[in-house]
Enzyme design. Structure first.
Site: not given
Ligand code: NAD
Length: 255
Positions: A156, A160
């Site tokens: 990851y 990123k």
């Molecule tokens: P989440 O798991 O709640 O939601 C992710 C969504 O992406 C889900 O609805 C899932 O079905 C969809 N998804 C996964 N694989 C997919 C694919 N191949 N095609 C289409 N859709 C797909 O995650 P989140 O916490 O809302 O994170 C959103 C973004 O932010 C991600 O890229 C994550 O890496 C990044 N992020 C999150 C955090 C955190 O603390 N939550 C921190 C830094 C970065």
């Protein structure tokens, strides 16, 4: 769906069924965009679409795996036909396959690379032609504070960090077509993703969030709306001179 107004721009948000993507879709709709809610299953995006429509906005749920070239091509074509040419793209879809390096499988590695990196590449390549034609576009990629390295996240953190290089290159290549590209790098945001991490390390989510908050200068964890707010700025017309940047949204300094 209501009729498209002549000034309404179309935004695409991937992974918009829940979490940061859903909050971003709702915020961009409130900002006046028609929003394509892309997620693995069309049915999964229905909740986000219903909320946008109930608030008087225009939205379309589209099922597509962003790591699949044919599905991405079909999704972007459908969005352009049914909603309009997309001029804003938020590459948000993401997954975790955390493990310490010595236990990380090739499939853990490939899955994370395919969704985050190949997914952002395929979506951006498919959408950019609409932006270039319109001589206008806004691209935001979701990076993470984990880009700086995080135990259990070799896959990851590499993806990123890779998205940061991808973003800067998009900014360089597409700037002359009126397109900006930026990355938002969230710290700890309370979503299903961080809830799953708490479960993996055997902690209650509340205790996990409290422990994280105590290490964050503003003394709280983030919420999806914190990220949506930053994305709203980056995709606004007025942000046209902000490009190739990585903005950490983490309740404290990171760089
Ligand atoms: P989440 O798991 O709640 O939601 C992710 C969504 O992406 C889900 O609805 C899932 O079905 C969809 N998804 C996964 N694989 C997919 C694919 N191949 N095609 C289409 N859709 C797909 O995650 P989140 O916490 O809302 O994170 C959103 C973004 O932010 C991600 O890229 C994550 O890496 C990044 N992020 C999150 C955090 C955190 O603390 N939550 C921190 C830094 C970065």
């Amino acid at each position: 769906m209501t009729e498209q107004t002549s000034t309404e721009k179309v935004a695409v948000v991937t992974g918009a069924a829940r979490g940061i993507g859903a909050a971003t879709a709702l915020r961009l709709a409130a900002d006046g965009f028609a929003v394509a809610v892309v997620d693995l299953e069309e049915t999964a995006g229905k909740d986000t679409v219903d909320k946008i429509v109930a608030a008087g906005g225009r939205a379309l749920a589209v099922g597509a795996d962003v790591s699949d070239e044919a599905q991405v091509a079909a999704a972007v074509e459908r969005i352009a036909t049914e909603l309009g040419a997309p001029l804003v793209l938020v590459n948000n879809a993401g997954v975790l396959r955390d493990n310490l390096l010595f236990k990380m499988s090739q499939s853990d590695w490939d899955t994370v690379m395919n969704v985050h990196l190949r997914g952002a590449f395929l979506m951006t390549r498919a959408v950019q032609k609409h932006m270039v034609d319109a001589h206008y576009g806004r691209i935001v990629n979701l990076s993470s504070s984990s880009a700086q390295g995080n135990r259990g996240q070799a896959n990851y953190s590499a993806a990123k960090a890779g998205l940061q290089g991808f973003t800067k290159t998009l900014a360089i290549e597409l700037g002359k077509f009126g397109v900006t590209a930026n990355a938002v790098a969230p710290g700890f945001i309370a979503t299903d993703m961080t809830a799953a991490t708490a479960a993996r390390v055997g902690m209650e989510f509340e205790a996990f969030k409290e422990a994280a908050a105590s290490q964050i200068p503003v003394q709280r964890v983030g919420v999806p709306e914190d990220i949506a707010h930053t994305i709203s700025f980056l995709v606004s017309e007025g942000a046209g001179f902000v490009s190739g940047q990585v903005i950490y949204v983490a309740g404290g300094p990171l760089d």
